[in-house]
Motif scaffolding. Structure first.
Motif, PDB file in Angstrom:
ATOM      1  N   PHE A 191     -22.570  42.856 -24.906  1.00 52.11           N
ATOM      2  CA  PHE A 191     -23.890  42.801 -25.518  1.00 52.11           C
ATOM      3  C   PHE A 191     -23.947  41.855 -26.719  1.00 52.11           C
ATOM      4  O   PHE A 191     -25.028  41.575 -27.227  1.00 52.11           O
ATOM      5  CB  PHE A 191     -24.318  44.195 -25.970  1.00 52.11           C
ATOM      6  N   ASP A 192     -22.800  41.380 -27.171  1.00 44.34           N
ATOM      7  CA  ASP A 192     -22.785  40.553 -28.376  1.00 44.34           C
ATOM      8  C   ASP A 192     -23.189  39.116 -28.043  1.00 44.34           C
ATOM      9  O   ASP A 192     -22.605  38.497 -27.137  1.00 44.34           O
ATOM     10  CB  ASP A 192     -21.382  40.557 -28.997  1.00 44.34           C
ATOM     11  N   PRO A 193     -24.162  38.540 -28.739  1.00 48.40           N
ATOM     12  CA  PRO A 193     -24.603  37.170 -28.429  1.00 48.40           C
ATOM     13  C   PRO A 193     -23.480  36.145 -28.559  1.00 48.40           C
ATOM     14  O   PRO A 193     -23.398  35.199 -27.763  1.00 48.40           O
ATOM     15  CB  PRO A 193     -25.719  36.917 -29.447  1.00 48.40           C
ATOM     16  N   GLY A 194     -22.627  36.307 -29.561  1.00 48.05           N
ATOM     17  CA  GLY A 194     -21.528  35.371 -29.731  1.00 48.05           C
ATOM     18  C   GLY A 194     -20.557  35.417 -28.570  1.00 48.05           C
ATOM     19  O   GLY A 194     -20.037  34.370 -28.135  1.00 48.05           O
ATOM     20  N   LEU A 195     -20.306  36.615 -28.044  1.00 47.19           N
ATOM     21  CA  LEU A 195     -19.405  36.738 -26.899  1.00 47.19           C
ATOM     22  C   LEU A 195     -20.023  36.066 -25.681  1.00 47.19           C
ATOM     23  O   LEU A 195     -19.330  35.401 -24.903  1.00 47.19           O
ATOM     24  CB  LEU A 195     -19.110  38.208 -26.632  1.00 47.19           C
ATOM     25  N   ARG A 196     -21.307  36.211 -25.490  1.00 42.56           N
ATOM     26  CA  ARG A 196     -21.963  35.554 -24.349  1.00 42.56           C
ATOM     27  C   ARG A 196     -21.829  34.032 -24.450  1.00 42.56           C
ATOM     28  O   ARG A 196     -21.561  33.354 -23.448  1.00 42.56           O
ATOM     29  CB  ARG A 196     -23.420  35.989 -24.242  1.00 42.56           C
ATOM     30  N   GLU A 197     -21.996  33.496 -25.643  1.00 48.05           N
ATOM     31  CA  GLU A 197     -21.829  32.056 -25.802  1.00 48.05           C
ATOM     32  C   GLU A 197     -20.374  31.651 -25.573  1.00 48.05           C
ATOM     33  O   GLU A 197     -20.101  30.595 -24.985  1.00 48.05           O
ATOM     34  CB  GLU A 197     -22.288  31.624 -27.204  1.00 48.05           C
ATOM     35  N   ALA A 198     -19.450  32.462 -26.010  1.00 48.56           N
ATOM     36  CA  ALA A 198     -18.038  32.168 -25.784  1.00 48.56           C
ATOM     37  C   ALA A 198     -17.703  32.203 -24.295  1.00 48.56           C
ATOM     38  O   ALA A 198     -16.872  31.414 -23.813  1.00 48.56           O
ATOM     39  CB  ALA A 198     -17.166  33.172 -26.544  1.00 48.56           C
ATOM     40  N   THR A 199     -18.346  33.098 -23.562  1.00 46.21           N
ATOM     41  CA  THR A 199     -18.146  33.156 -22.123  1.00 46.21           C
ATOM     42  C   THR A 199     -18.661  31.885 -21.457  1.00 46.21           C
ATOM     43  O   THR A 199     -18.021  31.336 -20.550  1.00 46.21           O
ATOM     44  CB  THR A 199     -18.849  34.394 -21.535  1.00 46.21           C
ATOM     45  N   VAL A 200     -19.817  31.406 -21.895  1.00 48.71           N
ATOM     46  CA  VAL A 200     -20.343  30.144 -21.368  1.00 48.71           C
ATOM     47  C   VAL A 200     -19.327  29.029 -21.587  1.00 48.71           C
ATOM     48  O   VAL A 200     -19.019  28.246 -20.675  1.00 48.71           O
ATOM     49  CB  VAL A 200     -21.682  29.790 -22.034  1.00 48.71           C
ATOM     50  N   ALA A 201     -18.786  28.955 -22.784  1.00 56.76           N
ATOM     51  CA  ALA A 201     -17.830  27.899 -23.098  1.00 56.76           C
ATOM     52  C   ALA A 201     -16.566  28.030 -22.254  1.00 56.76           C
ATOM     53  O   ALA A 201     -16.040  27.036 -21.728  1.00 56.76           O
ATOM     54  CB  ALA A 201     -17.493  27.930 -24.585  1.00 56.76           C
ATOM     55  N   PRO A 244     -26.852  36.283 -15.555  1.00 58.67           N
ATOM     56  CA  PRO A 244     -27.872  35.231 -15.472  1.00 58.67           C
ATOM     57  C   PRO A 244     -27.889  34.326 -16.697  1.00 58.67           C
ATOM     58  O   PRO A 244     -28.063  33.107 -16.575  1.00 58.67           O
ATOM     59  CB  PRO A 244     -29.181  36.019 -15.326  1.00 58.67           C
ATOM     60  N   TYR A 245     -27.706  34.930 -17.881  1.00 55.36           N
ATOM     61  CA  TYR A 245     -27.658  34.124 -19.106  1.00 55.36           C
ATOM     62  C   TYR A 245     -26.509  33.126 -19.055  1.00 55.36           C
ATOM     63  O   TYR A 245     -26.677  31.930 -19.350  1.00 55.36           O
ATOM     64  CB  TYR A 245     -27.506  35.044 -20.320  1.00 55.36           C
ATOM     65  N   VAL A 246     -25.324  33.614 -18.654  1.00 56.79           N
ATOM     66  CA  VAL A 246     -24.140  32.761 -18.619  1.00 56.79           C
ATOM     67  C   VAL A 246     -24.262  31.698 -17.535  1.00 56.79           C
ATOM     68  O   VAL A 246     -23.998  30.506 -17.760  1.00 56.79           O
ATOM     69  CB  VAL A 246     -22.876  33.627 -18.415  1.00 56.79           C
ATOM     70  N   GLN A 272     -25.331  39.715  -6.524  1.00 52.12           N
ATOM     71  CA  GLN A 272     -25.874  38.558  -5.808  1.00 52.12           C
ATOM     72  C   GLN A 272     -27.168  38.095  -6.469  1.00 52.12           C
ATOM     73  O   GLN A 272     -27.396  36.895  -6.668  1.00 52.12           O
ATOM     74  CB  GLN A 272     -26.119  38.894  -4.345  1.00 52.12           C
ATOM     75  N   GLN A 273     -28.028  39.057  -6.803  1.00 54.09           N
ATOM     76  CA  GLN A 273     -29.305  38.703  -7.431  1.00 54.09           C
ATOM     77  C   GLN A 273     -29.099  38.128  -8.826  1.00 54.09           C
ATOM     78  O   GLN A 273     -29.965  37.398  -9.334  1.00 54.09           O
ATOM     79  CB  GLN A 273     -30.224  39.930  -7.500  1.00 54.09           C
ATOM     80  N   GLN A 274     -27.983  38.447  -9.463  1.00 58.09           N
ATOM     81  CA  GLN A 274     -27.712  37.924 -10.801  1.00 58.09           C
ATOM     82  C   GLN A 274     -27.003  36.575 -10.769  1.00 58.09           C
ATOM     83  O   GLN A 274     -26.673  36.032 -11.822  1.00 58.09           O
ATOM     84  CB  GLN A 274     -26.907  38.940 -11.610  1.00 58.09           C
ATOM     85  N   GLY A 275     -26.775  36.025  -9.565  1.00 68.62           N
ATOM     86  CA  GLY A 275     -26.311  34.653  -9.499  1.00 68.62           C
ATOM     87  C   GLY A 275     -25.000  34.390  -8.804  1.00 68.62           C
ATOM     88  O   GLY A 275     -24.601  33.227  -8.661  1.00 68.62           O
ATOM     89  N   PHE A 276     -24.296  35.426  -8.359  1.00 75.86           N
ATOM     90  CA  PHE A 276     -23.027  35.187  -7.682  1.00 75.86           C
ATOM     91  C   PHE A 276     -23.255  34.675  -6.264  1.00 75.86           C
ATOM     92  O   PHE A 276     -24.144  35.142  -5.543  1.00 75.86           O
ATOM     93  CB  PHE A 276     -22.189  36.465  -7.642  1.00 75.86           C
TER      94      PHE A 276
END
Length: 489
Positions: A191-201, A244-246, A272-276
């Protein structure tokens, strides 16, 4: 999925023990860059589209220490390797310290060389990502503690197996909601925004090194499951879902990257609906391993849009070896199903040769086992023969019988067609007795012509009258666990 086939066949290699086995075979140390071309030729069997090099990332010294001290793990290690030596325990590949290729494998250069060898043979490369947790000595535990589930000294005192302290912070050990915590990993906060951005990276960086990513336990970071697992420690759920965000950002950098979810608990459709692109089909595995034809048939009645994005298997590094769970002809029948159904197919190193020992992922070498060369020949024929099968329109077929012979209930059947003409018909007797029945072929174009049916598994040829095929159906008489994979001409 640019450049990928719609129904890829993926071959999983447990990288560390595979490389150790090659070293013993060739009598010299090896990195991925030093694997001889003839070995890659062996890997590139006919019918494969991609290789998943499982466990290439840098392993954790802290996680290794836990593995060497944990009595339960040590018992599992000795069960798999009775002659276990300290050097055989190398730590879990899912206890990642950094998403950098481990020096054991030659670092990033070694992986790049392996990818180039696979590409020369027409094979894509799949790697891992672990969204739920990292090693307890991952740099982020000190540099970005807000990326983790944090607790208090009281939490750790109440549940010492669930929490640990590092750099003055009390962090949770990783877990799923149904099992005790994993003692060698730190729990990330989805749920942490910073972790989500780190996952993207992290995923963007991984995507530069491969063609597909298998995401470990992908359902754990969905909002509903994560909130249920971590409650007040996680904080309020974001408005948007994690994946979906990532993926929106990762696909902007790598639009052709194939994303595979390890998925359980009937979460396949959601993911699947979330993008896999593909999700594990654990339900089919369970039904092939432990249930009968009727359960398998009901599972296969789902819509094609769902089935096309499932990944089917009868073995992987998390499951028992197929030769132990699905021995003999039942295992071959299950493999024929996997090789001819829609969706992706996953095969596992050692499966073709009939290895029976399930190796914990912490270990660096396989035990010595008798290899089943007949089974290896069967798999080679199966993969080569089914290359042209999984294309076009797929449909599940009915099988009919007679009042005094109910064995048709154990016959599974499906077909691949080109428009209104069947091109391949598959019939599998998923029972421990001989079965007879008539497979309904609902294509009027069959009538009025003669047809030649060639079994791609053994070369037998059957001449059939089209009026009979279109009317009463295709008569099959199959031994226990027997099968036909028929081309229709």
């Amino acid at each position: 999925m640019s450049g990928w086939p719609s129904a890829p066949a993926i071959y999983e290699i447990d990288t560390w023990p595979w490389l150790s086995g090659l070293e013993r075979r060739l009598g010299r140390p090896l990195t991925l860059a030093e694997v001889p071309g003839e070995i890659w030729d062996e890997v590139a069997a006919a019918g494969l589209d991609a290789v998943w090099l499982m466990g290439v990332w840098e392993r954790s010294p802290a996680g290794l220490a836990v593995a060497r001290e944990n009595e339960s793990l040590q018992r599992a290690f000795r069960a798999a390797l009775p002659d276990l030596a300290p050097a055989d325990v190398v730590g879990s590949p899912y206890c990642v310290r950094r998403y950098r290729v481990d020096d054991r494998f030659g670092g990033p250069e070694g992986l790049a060389a392996a990818r180039a060898e696979l590409s020369r043979r027409g094979l894509r490369l799949v790697l891992d990502y672990v969204p739920n947790h990292v090693a307890p000595d991952h740099p982020a535990t000190v540099e970005h503690p807000n990326w983790f589930i944090r607790g208090t000294a009281e939490d750790q005192n109440d549940d010492p197996a669930g929490w640990f302290t590092t750099a003055g912070q009390v962090l949770a050990h990783g877990r799923d909601p149904y099992f005790p915590p994993w003692p060698d990993v730190a729990q990330l906060n989805a749920f942490d925004p910073g972790l989500r951005e780190a996952t993207v990276a992290a995923l963007t960086g991984i995507g530069e090194q491969c063609d597909g990513v298998r995401c470990d336990m992908a359902m754990l970071v969905t909002n509903e499951i994560f909130a249920r697992t971590w409650g007040r420690w996680a904080g309020p759920a974001p408005a948007g879902e994690f994946w979906p965000y990532v993926f929106e950002r990762v696909r902007a950098a790598h639009p052709g990257l194939v994303l595979i979810a390890e998925a359980y608990w009937d979460m396949e459709w959601t993911l699947q609906q979330q993008g896999f692109d593909f999700c594990y089909d654990k339900r089919l595995y369970d039904r092939l391993a432990h249930e009968g034809a009727d359960a398998v048939r009901k599972h296969l009645s789902a819509g094609r849009d769902f089935q096309d994005r499932l990944l089917r298997f009868v073995e992987n590094h998390d499951e028992p070896r197929a030769a132990a769970t699905l021995p003999g002809e039942r295992g071959r029948a299950a493999a024929i199903a996997i090789a001819t159904l829609p969706g992706a197919a996953l095969w596992h190193d050692g499966q073709f040769e009939g290895r029976r020992t399930h190796l914990p992922v912490f270990l660096a070498r396989y035990p010595d086992e008798h290899l089943d060369l007949n089974l290896r020949d069967f798999y080679r024929r199966l993969l080569a023969a089914t290359v042209p099968v999984r294309r076009g329109d797929w449909r599940l077929l009915d099988c009919h019988g007679w009042p005094d012979n109910p064995t048709h209930h154990d016959v599974l059947a499906w077909a691949w067609a080109d428009g209104g003409t069947p091109r391949h018909v598959i019939a599998i007797n998923f029972g421990d007795h001989a079965s007879q029945g008539r497979v309904a072929l609902p294509w009027p174009v069959l009538a009025g012509r003669a047809w030649r049916l060639t079994d791609l598994l053994d070369g037998r040829v059957f001449e059939r009258d089209g009026d009979e095929l279109a009317g009463s159906g295709l008569y099959v008489d199959l031994p226990a666990w027997g099968a036909h994979v028929l081309s229709v001409e």
